[in-house]
Design a protein around this motif. Structure first.
Motif, mmCIF file in Angstrom:
data_model
loop_
_atom_site.group_PDB
_atom_site.id
_atom_site.type_symbol
_atom_site.label_atom_id
_atom_site.label_comp_id
_atom_site.label_asym_id
_atom_site.label_seq_id
_atom_site.Cartn_x
_atom_site.Cartn_y
_atom_site.Cartn_z
ATOM 1 N N LEU A 16 0.809 -1.216 0.000
ATOM 2 C CA LEU A 16 0.000 0.000 0.000
ATOM 3 C C LEU A 16 0.843 1.268 0.000
ATOM 4 O O LEU A 16 0.315 2.375 -0.173
ATOM 5 N N SER A 17 2.156 1.124 0.203
ATOM 6 C CA SER A 17 3.052 2.283 0.156
ATOM 7 C C SER A 17 3.481 2.623 -1.268
ATOM 8 O O SER A 17 4.179 3.616 -1.482
ATOM 9 N N ASP A 18 3.067 1.787 -2.228
ATOM 10 C CA ASP A 18 3.419 2.026 -3.631
ATOM 11 C C ASP A 18 2.519 3.135 -4.186
ATOM 12 O O ASP A 18 1.330 2.925 -4.459
ATOM 13 N N LYS A 19 3.062 4.326 -4.367
ATOM 14 C CA LYS A 19 2.263 5.472 -4.792
ATOM 15 C C LYS A 19 1.852 5.408 -6.257
ATOM 16 O O LYS A 19 0.942 6.132 -6.686
ATOM 17 N N GLU A 20 2.514 4.581 -7.040
ATOM 18 C CA GLU A 20 2.088 4.442 -8.434
ATOM 19 C C GLU A 20 0.753 3.720 -8.532
ATOM 20 O O GLU A 20 -0.040 3.962 -9.435
ATOM 21 N N ILE A 21 0.530 2.809 -7.586
ATOM 22 C CA ILE A 21 -0.721 2.052 -7.600
ATOM 23 C C ILE A 21 -1.753 2.691 -6.672
ATOM 24 O O ILE A 21 -2.941 2.748 -6.992
ATOM 25 N N TYR A 22 -1.291 3.189 -5.527
ATOM 26 C CA TYR A 22 -2.204 3.754 -4.534
ATOM 27 C C TYR A 22 -1.771 5.189 -4.211
ATOM 28 O O TYR A 22 -1.275 5.481 -3.111
ATOM 29 N N PRO A 23 -1.951 6.121 -5.137
ATOM 30 C CA PRO A 23 -1.401 7.479 -4.959
ATOM 31 C C PRO A 23 -2.066 8.279 -3.843
ATOM 32 O O PRO A 23 -1.457 9.195 -3.298
ATOM 33 N N LEU A 24 -3.314 7.963 -3.502
ATOM 34 C CA LEU A 24 -4.046 8.766 -2.518
ATOM 35 C C LEU A 24 -4.305 7.994 -1.223
ATOM 36 O O LEU A 24 -5.203 8.343 -0.467
ATOM 37 N N PHE A 25 -3.492 6.966 -0.993
ATOM 38 C CA PHE A 25 -3.687 6.133 0.212
ATOM 39 C C PHE A 25 -2.774 6.598 1.345
ATOM 40 O O PHE A 25 -1.588 6.877 1.136
ATOM 41 N N PHE A 26 -3.320 6.628 2.567
ATOM 42 C CA PHE A 26 -2.577 6.948 3.788
ATOM 43 C C PHE A 26 -3.000 5.957 4.867
ATOM 44 O O PHE A 26 -4.015 5.279 4.742
#
Length: 749
Positions: free
Chosen positions: A127-137
């Motif tokens: 979930l830290s992969d911003k290419e796949i999950y750019p708006l996840f925290f």
């Protein structure tokens, strides 16, 4: 009266004004999804209410849940549908879900609709992969941080050699990968990584391999219930307690306790004692202003606490873009809100003493914190913490049963040992058995000590009848030979006393024969000091009895030979008087150096049973020095007597037995010269060494004695046919070159 009425009117006005103001606030919707369990939904609403009453943030806005309808199940379809409903309702962000698999799906959905998403318990590093999950925290630490923290905990205790048992799941694989990465940096030697399914059979197979490796520290990276299965299987394999230490992840304590209060699950209390595990951030103080607003706050799980932090994060981020940047709600996009989330910095209301809440570029909360728990008899106990790479232990640790100090991680490979009480060999695969020194009363000794020809156990179980060669059989054979020798000597003693007036006995000397017989009886009894395990008193007694017995035999032979030489070499007309008393005194005089040496040996360098070459043996600091001194003295006496025997070879045999005594002296010299070096050369061939010593003593004594006594027995029973006639009591007529000397000296006296 007027003042009271005025005050009441003011209060009514202020209340109405506040109500009107709250109604005029713009409402901002948040989608709280996957909150059906454990009252999370109602708790989330309470947090929103607390924020709405806080005048320091979102002064002109009011939060609310924009997805009040709940689905009947928590399936992927239902959770994702709830997220879509919240987005369509104009929500500004999603809170949840807690499951990593569900969070990945919801995060993709949110990203597609330009909606931010904060999870309060999803730990997957993916979930830290911003290419796949750019708006996840997320507000909880990721599994990368968790694996790092566990590796740091292992390093804190100096455990360098470990094994990892990991569940074959996304959680297990993710956590294992992060643990291994940190372990490489910390120079932790991972001997093996075992991945298993949730079936008990695979778990037992993995544990058996761990046991065979001899590893003591086992890091378990597993989901909640699987840790119970591991402990159950370990208990069956006798891998619970000393020396094993199990280190677990954040789910470990949840699988062992009945609730967030850490109460003990009685079924696993004994198995889990001493487990050391990472845990979610514990609340040290429940009296903070925020937590005082809630009832039964002590029963709140970490999911509740991380949920509160997630909602507050949205509140501060919305405050940043709406109040600080003066944007209108309809102009706020997910990208702008995500940018604001990365900029916020506020004190966590749940943990106000912790570093401020901040998010990194990957959406992970900065300065992650884990608590460290120890499973003790009272349940889960908070003992320390891990804060951004640093381990701190504040409370005493209860280690597994049988361990009183920090366990050693060094592998204890398969050890074969011999149990003295059981009388058998066993294999130790747990590192429990301590191989003991053979002094004292050892229970467990080296397996190689079995049947090695030297007794190491007090009960002699290491040298049994099944050994080849067998000491017990040797004891029996030597005992039979010793008893036969004693019977033989006692028979000779009776003959000496019965025929003491017979010329054949009188010629060689009754006292001499009695002294020789006594010496041989004592010497034969000395072989029993070589039976069994050595002890210090027995060692001292052995030295004295062997030394004095040999000294008495050699001394009597030498005294007898000196008497013969003194009498028959006399050339004067005056007879030489050498009585039996003088012979006894002369024998004692020859023994005095032996007595002095033994006394000095005992007083100044006491011989004792001590461990040498891994075995208990009779020894002392100057053992060889005193032994050489005693042997040198005996060699001097024997050499001098042998010289006299040579000079007396032509004396009348009936009177002197010079040749027989000479043979006896030669015999003792040859036996000593041959046997003593052999004993030293044999080294660690203990059985052969023991056999040569005991048989050598028997041979030395009986052969020396028989050289003198057998001719007398032959003469009495064969030649004289055992007659006791008075005419047989006379000495045989003298013959040889010394007849005149014999006439001058009458007969030996």
């Amino acid at each position: 009266m007027t003042n009271s009425l005025f005050l009441a009117l003011v209060l009514i006005f202020l209340s109405f004004s506040s109500f009107t103001q709250s109604q005029n606030k713009t409402r901002l919707g948040l989608g709280l999804i996957d909150l059906d369990s454990d009252g999370l939904s109602s708790f989330g609403q309470q947090v929103i209410n607390v924020i709405n009453q806080d005048r320091t943030i979102l002064r002109n806005y009011q939060l609310y849940q924009n997805n009040p309808q709940r689905e009947n199940d928590s399936s992927v379809f239902s959770i994702n549908k709830g997220a879509l409903n919240s987005i369509r309702a104009g929500g500004f962000g999603l809170v949840g879900p807690s499951n990593s698999t569900l969070a990945e799906i919801v995060a993709i959905t949110a990203g597609d609709f330009n909606e931010t998403n904060i999870s309060y318990y999803a730990g997957s590093s993916d979930l830290s992969d911003k290419e796949i999950y750019p708006l996840f925290f997320r507000t909880n630490p990721s599994e990368v941080h968790q694996g790092t923290a566990i590796a740091d905990l292992v390093t804190y205790y100096g455990w360098n050699d470990i094994v990892v048992m990991s569940e074959n799941s996304d959680y297990g694989l993710d956590l294992t990968e992060s643990f291994i990465d940190r372990a490489r940096i910390n120079n932790i030697n991972i001997l093996q990584v075992y991945f298993y399914s949730v079936t008990l059979t695979r778990i037992e197979v993995g544990l058996l391999e761990v046991r065979d490796l001899g590893v003591r520290i086992i890091v378990v990276l597993t989901a909640e219930n699987t840790f119970r299965d591991i402990l159950r299987a370990a208990s069956k394999l006798n891998m619970i307690g000393k020396p094993y230490v199990y280190v677990g992840s954040t789910t470990t304590m949840e699988s062992l306790t009945q609730g967030p209060d850490g109460r003990v699950d009685s079924d696993y209390k004994s198995n889990a004692l001493g487990v050391l595990a990472l845990g979610d951030r514990a609340i040290p103080n429940y009296n903070t202003p925020f937590l005082k607003r809630f009832d039964n706050v002590q029963n709140l799980s970490l999911r509740f606490q991380y949920l509160a932090t997630a909602i507050y994060s949205y509140a501060y981020a919305l405050d940043q873009v709406l109040d600080k940047q003066n944007l209108k709600p309809e102009d706020v996009t997910g990208i702008e809100l995500a940018s604001a989330l990365r900029k916020i910095r506020f004190r966590d209301p749940v943990w106000p003493s912790d570093p401020p809440v901040q998010f990194d570029e990957a959406g992970d909360k900065l300065n992650p914190v884990f608590s460290i728990f120890n499973f003790q008899s009272s349940g889960r106990v908070l003992v320390g913490s891990w804060v951004d790479g640093k381990v701190t232990i504040d409370e005493p640790i209860t280690w597994p049963k049988g361990l009183s100090k920090i366990p050693d991680s060094s592998p204890h490979l398969l050890v074969e040992y011999f149990s003295c009480p059981e009388g058998e060999r066993f294999n130790d695969t747990r590192g429990l058995v301590r191989i003991q020194s053979v002094d004292g009363d050892p229970e467990n000794i080296e397996s190689d000590f079995e049947c090695d020809g030297i007794v190491d156990c007090n009960n002699h179980s290491d040298e049994n009848f099944s050994c080849d060669p067998s000491l017990p059989i040797g004891y029996i054979v030597l005992s039979v030979l010793a008893v036969l020798g004693i019977v033989y000597l006692l028979f000779c003693l009776l003959i000496i006393l019965r025929y003491r007036k017979r010329g054949r006995i009188r010629a060689v000397g009754v006292v001499f024969l009695l002294l020789s017989t006594t010496a041989c009886l004592i010497g034969i009894c000395s072989i029993f000091t070589f039976f069994g395990k050595p002890s210090s008193p027995l060692c001292v007694f052995r030295v004295w009895i062997i030394t004095l017995a040999s000294a008495l035999l050699i001394g009597s032979l030498s005294a007898r030979q000196y008497r013969v030489w003194k009498v028959f070499s006399n050339k004067s007309i005056n007879p030489v008087v050498f009585t039996e008393v003088k012979l006894t005194v002369f024998t004692v005089v020859l023994m005095i150096p032996d007595i002095i040496l033994c006394t000095c040996w005992t007083a100044f360098d006491t011989i004792e049973a001590r461990v040498e070459d891994d075995h208990l043996q009779c020894s002392s600091d100057y053992f060889l020095v005193f032994l050489i001194l005693i042997l040198v003295w005996k060699a001097i006496v024997s050499g001098f007597s042998s010289l006299l025997a040579f000079l007396s070879r032509n004396f009348p045999g009936a009177y002197s037995d010079a040749k027989l005594i000479g043979f006896a002296l030669y015999n003792e010299t040859i036996v000593g010269v041959i046997l003593i070096p052999i004993v030293f050369v044999l080294g660690d061939q203990y059985f052969v060494q023991w056999l040569i010593i005991t048989l050598g003593i028997l041979f030395f004594l009986l052969s020396t004695y028989s050289i003198i006594m057998l001719p007398k027995l032959y003469g009495i029973f064969v030649i004289d046919k055992g007659k006791t006639d008075s005419n047989l009591n006379e000495l045989p007529p003298p013959t040889g070159k010394t007849d005149t000397k014999l006439n001058n000296s009458s007969r030996p006296r």
